[in-house]
Every structure is written in C-alpha cells, then in structure tokens.
Write a protein that holds these residues in place. Structure first.
Motif, PDB file in Angstrom:
ATOM      1  N   TYR A  29       0.823  -1.212   0.000  1.00 35.65           N
ATOM      2  CA  TYR A  29       0.000   0.000   0.000  1.00 35.65           C
ATOM      3  C   TYR A  29       0.861   1.268   0.000  1.00 35.65           C
ATOM      4  O   TYR A  29       0.350   2.373  -0.080  1.00 35.65           O
ATOM      5  N   CYS A  30       2.168   1.082   0.149  1.00 33.02           N
ATOM      6  CA  CYS A  30       3.068   2.242   0.265  1.00 33.02           C
ATOM      7  C   CYS A  30       4.058   2.296  -0.899  1.00 33.02           C
ATOM      8  O   CYS A  30       4.012   3.199  -1.723  1.00 33.02           O
ATOM      9  N   ILE A  31       4.990   1.309  -0.948  1.00 34.34           N
ATOM     10  CA  ILE A  31       5.940   1.241  -2.071  1.00 34.34           C
ATOM     11  C   ILE A  31       5.683  -0.081  -2.786  1.00 34.34           C
ATOM     12  O   ILE A  31       6.174  -1.122  -2.342  1.00 34.34           O
ATOM     13  N   PRO A  32       4.936  -0.073  -3.862  1.00 32.90           N
ATOM     14  CA  PRO A  32       4.621  -1.367  -4.485  1.00 32.90           C
ATOM     15  C   PRO A  32       5.868  -2.048  -5.042  1.00 32.90           C
ATOM     16  O   PRO A  32       6.846  -1.378  -5.392  1.00 32.90           O
ATOM     17  N   THR A 190      -6.644   2.678   5.163  1.00 35.70           N
ATOM     18  CA  THR A 190      -5.812   2.850   3.964  1.00 35.70           C
ATOM     19  C   THR A 190      -6.136   4.201   3.316  1.00 35.70           C
ATOM     20  O   THR A 190      -7.283   4.633   3.298  1.00 35.70           O
ATOM     21  N   MET A 191      -5.088   4.836   2.810  1.00 40.86           N
ATOM     22  CA  MET A 191      -5.271   6.128   2.130  1.00 40.86           C
ATOM     23  C   MET A 191      -4.818   6.013   0.678  1.00 40.86           C
ATOM     24  O   MET A 191      -3.793   5.365   0.419  1.00 40.86           O
ATOM     25  N   PRO A 192      -5.524   6.659  -0.259  1.00 38.56           N
ATOM     26  CA  PRO A 192      -5.163   6.548  -1.679  1.00 38.56           C
ATOM     27  C   PRO A 192      -3.994   7.461  -2.060  1.00 38.56           C
ATOM     28  O   PRO A 192      -4.152   8.410  -2.819  1.00 38.56           O
ATOM     29  N   ILE A 193      -2.819   7.154  -1.491  1.00 35.77           N
ATOM     30  CA  ILE A 193      -1.633   7.943  -1.824  1.00 35.77           C
ATOM     31  C   ILE A 193      -0.687   7.062  -2.624  1.00 35.77           C
ATOM     32  O   ILE A 193      -0.311   5.980  -2.166  1.00 35.77           O
ATOM     33  N   GLY A 194      -0.301   7.512  -3.803  1.00 36.41           N
ATOM     34  CA  GLY A 194       0.569   6.719  -4.671  1.00 36.41           C
ATOM     35  C   GLY A 194      -0.197   5.541  -5.260  1.00 36.41           C
ATOM     36  O   GLY A 194      -1.327   5.228  -4.857  1.00 36.41           O
ATOM     37  N   GLU A 195       0.479   4.861  -6.197  1.00 35.32           N
ATOM     38  CA  GLU A 195      -0.165   3.723  -6.866  1.00 35.32           C
ATOM     39  C   GLU A 195      -0.534   2.633  -5.856  1.00 35.32           C
ATOM     40  O   GLU A 195      -1.612   2.054  -5.895  1.00 35.32           O
ATOM     41  N   GLY A 196       0.381   2.387  -4.890  1.00 32.25           N
ATOM     42  CA  GLY A 196       0.130   1.380  -3.864  1.00 32.25           C
ATOM     43  C   GLY A 196      -1.091   1.717  -3.039  1.00 32.25           C
ATOM     44  O   GLY A 196      -1.955   0.862  -2.783  1.00 32.25           O
ATOM     45  N   GLY A 197      -1.184   2.968  -2.641  1.00 30.23           N
ATOM     46  CA  GLY A 197      -2.305   3.400  -1.816  1.00 30.23           C
ATOM     47  C   GLY A 197      -3.627   3.289  -2.565  1.00 30.23           C
ATOM     48  O   GLY A 197      -4.655   2.907  -1.991  1.00 30.23           O
ATOM     49  N   VAL A 320       4.345   8.869  -4.087  1.00 33.90           N
ATOM     50  CA  VAL A 320       4.413   7.666  -3.259  1.00 33.90           C
ATOM     51  C   VAL A 320       4.454   8.080  -1.773  1.00 33.90           C
ATOM     52  O   VAL A 320       4.995   9.125  -1.420  1.00 33.90           O
ATOM     53  N   MET A 321       3.826   7.269  -0.902  1.00 32.04           N
ATOM     54  CA  MET A 321       3.698   7.630   0.514  1.00 32.04           C
ATOM     55  C   MET A 321       5.059   7.824   1.186  1.00 32.04           C
ATOM     56  O   MET A 321       5.230   8.668   2.065  1.00 32.04           O
ATOM     57  N   SER A 322       6.059   7.013   0.780  1.00 35.65           N
ATOM     58  CA  SER A 322       7.351   7.079   1.470  1.00 35.65           C
ATOM     59  C   SER A 322       8.073   8.419   1.242  1.00 35.65           C
ATOM     60  O   SER A 322       9.017   8.741   1.937  1.00 35.65           O
ATOM     61  N   LEU A 323       7.601   9.185   0.258  1.00 32.55           N
ATOM     62  CA  LEU A 323       8.234  10.490   0.019  1.00 32.55           C
ATOM     63  C   LEU A 323       7.900  11.465   1.140  1.00 32.55           C
ATOM     64  O   LEU A 323       8.738  12.266   1.551  1.00 32.55           O
TER      65      LEU A 323
END
Ligand code: SAM
Ligand code: SF4
Length: 326
Positions: A29-32, A190-197, A320-323
């Motif tokens: 959900y974060c870094i696919p 879950t939050m819709p951040i980035g492709e994973g999110g 992406v969330m990790s940013l």
C-alpha cells in the motif's frame, strides 16, 4: 515564544521529516513491488541543509519533529542527524516512525540521543501474512520491538493498517499482543496515496467497523494521550491499553492539523492529501540567509490548504507515501 499560524488559525508546531524515501520493506500500500522511482542521491538535501531547515523551523515555533520515511533506519547518518536535532533547544519532542526491521541494532542509540516516542508499523503477527503485505521478516520486527521495550523507549505505539480479508481477522490478536507488552495500538485506514495506496483502496475497512467489533468484546472508555495527533483514543477498562483510531477517510481531522512535511529533496508539503508545496532545495543551494528562509517558511505556512481532498480526488495523490512519510 514564537508561534507559527496558518490562514485558518491553526498553530503549526510539528514537522514530519522524511529522511529517505527508500525502504527495506515493500508494503504494497506504500511502495509497491517493482517501484523504482526513488529520489536520486544527487537531489538529496545534505545533512547540513536538513539541520538548517529544522533549526529555522524550530526558531519559528516548531517544537516537535518526527523522523519518518521511507525507513529512517536505513539512513547511515541517522544517529548524527538525531544528535544534531537533540542539540536544538526549541525541539522538545523528537520521535521516530519505523518498520523496526533494524530497531534491535539502533534502539539504544536512539534513546541516548533523545528519541522518546516511537511508532512501529506492524500489520500482522502471522509471518506469512506479514511477508505478503510487507515482503519483510516479522521476526526482525519483533526482535526490534522487544529491544526497544527492554531499554525503556516509551511509549511504543503499534500502527496497524487494517485491510479487508488480509489482516482484519487479527484485531483481537493485536489487542492481546499490545496488552501483553504494554504497547499502545493504533488502527489506520488505507489512504489513496501513490499507486500502492490507490490499489489498497480495494481492501479499505472503515474503522467504525473495527471499533464496533472491539466494543462488542471489550469495555472501552474514552481517554486522552500525549501527542495524540490525529488519533482518537479509547482505553480498555481495567487495563493500561490505549487504542487509537486514525480515520483520514471516514472522518477527517483537518481542522486540528498542526503539521507540515519535508521530503529528502527539500520539498515542503503543506498537506498530506494535497499537492501544495514549496521547494526549498534551490534556495538552500543559493545560500539563502536565515532571515530570508524564515520569511519563505512563514509564507509557505500561509499556503496550507484547509483540508485534504482524498474523497474528492478519487484518483488519489500521485506521489508515493514514502516520500512524505505518512
Ligand atoms: N517506514 C516507517 C513505517 O513503516 O512506520 C515510516 C514511514 S511509513 C510511510 C509511515 C506510516 O504510513 C506507516 O504506519 C504506514 O503503515 C503508513 N502508510 C503507508 N502507506 C499508507 C497508505 N496507503 N494508507 C495508510 N497508511 C499508510
Ligand atoms: Fe517501508 Fe514504512 Fe512504506 Fe512499509 S510503510 S514500505 S515499512 S516506508
């Protein structure tokens, strides 16, 4: 005391610093898996530039700094960075969000350098499910948690992203685990951040349902927690266990938002759920003076949006969330 206020009267006192967008896990959900668009080293702020921004923010009224990522503990110079933040007199609260894969090694160093509160991501207590969600090793995380507990880091908060059909049957196990070890437990939507999110929205569970499930099994009472941020907390009566609910989707908490986020490349994001940002790196490279930087930061805070747009922007946030570090 200096106070930093935005256009909506919110006092901004909290900086979340994503010290790297890289990570040794791949929470889908974060870094696919396969994601490779990380910020390149030549675009990273230097340690001196990071410390400079944090120092100027602290002089403007920021008193809390949380190190996040990506995984902050993959950064080799993290102990030195923390030591330098700890030396800033206005910083009262230095905390860390981590996946704990390397916490066994670093817990003591963190404590020595003034990191008190830590948040640890833990979505499952089942090694296979854990691997499926994160690609990581559950035992390393448990070892890290036990070491953090042993040396007295406190409070230790467990963050569990609840996902339909993946780990939503583990709510009780997680409650028991946190009771046993005196950890605080926080559930996250879950939050819709980035492709994973965005992919993770297929697994979205409203925390209203989780709360209802817990209420059917436990006697819960409202409670407050220091540094609670966006979570609302309940206590299991007769125990020390506090359970937090972070519900950005079902009930947003924007009216009390007190934070901004800085990425490893020096982009200041004013809201997790919006693109509004100010790029600080070019200014730092040009040798901006302290007074000019203060002015830039004050003006940036005035750009802070009233609220996030997750519900409206069905496509989610592109980065992406990790940013930004959550
Ligand atoms: N690596 C550290 C960790 O996992 O705690 C710090 C960074 S991580 C991005 C911070 C938090 O964001 C974690 O609790 C993680 O579960 C959460 N997170 C990441 N992507 C998310 C998403 N799409 N929706 C909800 N929470 C998310
Ligand atoms: Fe890494 Fe944390 Fe993102 Fe998982 S949530 S991939 S541990 S940065």
């Amino acid at each position: 005391m200096t106070i930093l206020c935005d256009n909506f009267g919110r006092k901004i006192e909290y900086l979340r610093l994503s010290v790297t967008d890289r990570c040794d896990f791949r929470c889908f959900y974060c870094i696919p898996k396969g994601y490779n668009d990380f910020v390149q080293p030549e675009s990273w702020l230097t340690l001196d530039q990071i410390v400079c921004v944090v120092r100027i923010f602290s002089e403007l009224g920021i008193s809390k700094v949380r190190l996040t990522g990506g995984e902050p503990l993959v950064r080799k110079d993290l102990p030195e960075m923390i030591e330098r933040f700890h030396a800033l007199p206005e910083i009262e609260d230095l905390s860390l969000s981590t996946n704990a894969s390397q916490l066994a090694k670093y817990a003591a160093v963190l404590k020595e350098n003034g990191v008190g509160r830590i948040n640890v991501s833990l979505d499952s207590l089942n090694p296979e499910t854990f691997k499926q969600i994160t690609q990581g090793d559950l035992q390393a995380v448990i070892d890290g948690l036990m070491e953090a507990k042993r040396i007295g880091l406190s409070p230790i908060k467990i963050n569990m992203v609840v996902m339909k059909g993946l780990n939503d049957h583990e709510i009780s196990d997680m409650v028991n685990f946190c009771l046993e070890h005196d950890f605080t437990l926080r559930f996250i939507e879950t939050m819709p951040i980035g492709e994973g999110g965005v992919n993770a929205t297929d697994y979205y569970v409203s925390l209203d349902d989780v709360r209802a499930e817990l209420e059917s099994k436990h006697d819960l009472e409202p409670t407050i927690m220091r540094g609670a941020g966006p979570a609302t907390y309940l206590r299991v009566k007769g125990t020390n266990l506090r359970i937090g609910f972070i519900t950005p989707m079902s009930q947003h908490f924007c009216e009390t938002c007190n934070r901004v986020r800085l990425t490893v490349e020096g982009t200041l994001f004013l809201c997790l759920g919006q693109q509004t940002n100010v790029e600080l790196r070019p200014l730092l490279q040009q040798g901006i003076s302290d007074e000019e930087l203060k002015d830039v930061l004050r003006k940036a805070i005035q750009l802070k949006p009233k609220q996030h747009d997750f519900q409206e922007e069905k496509g989610g946030i592109a980065r992406v969330m990790s940013l930004t570090g959550g």
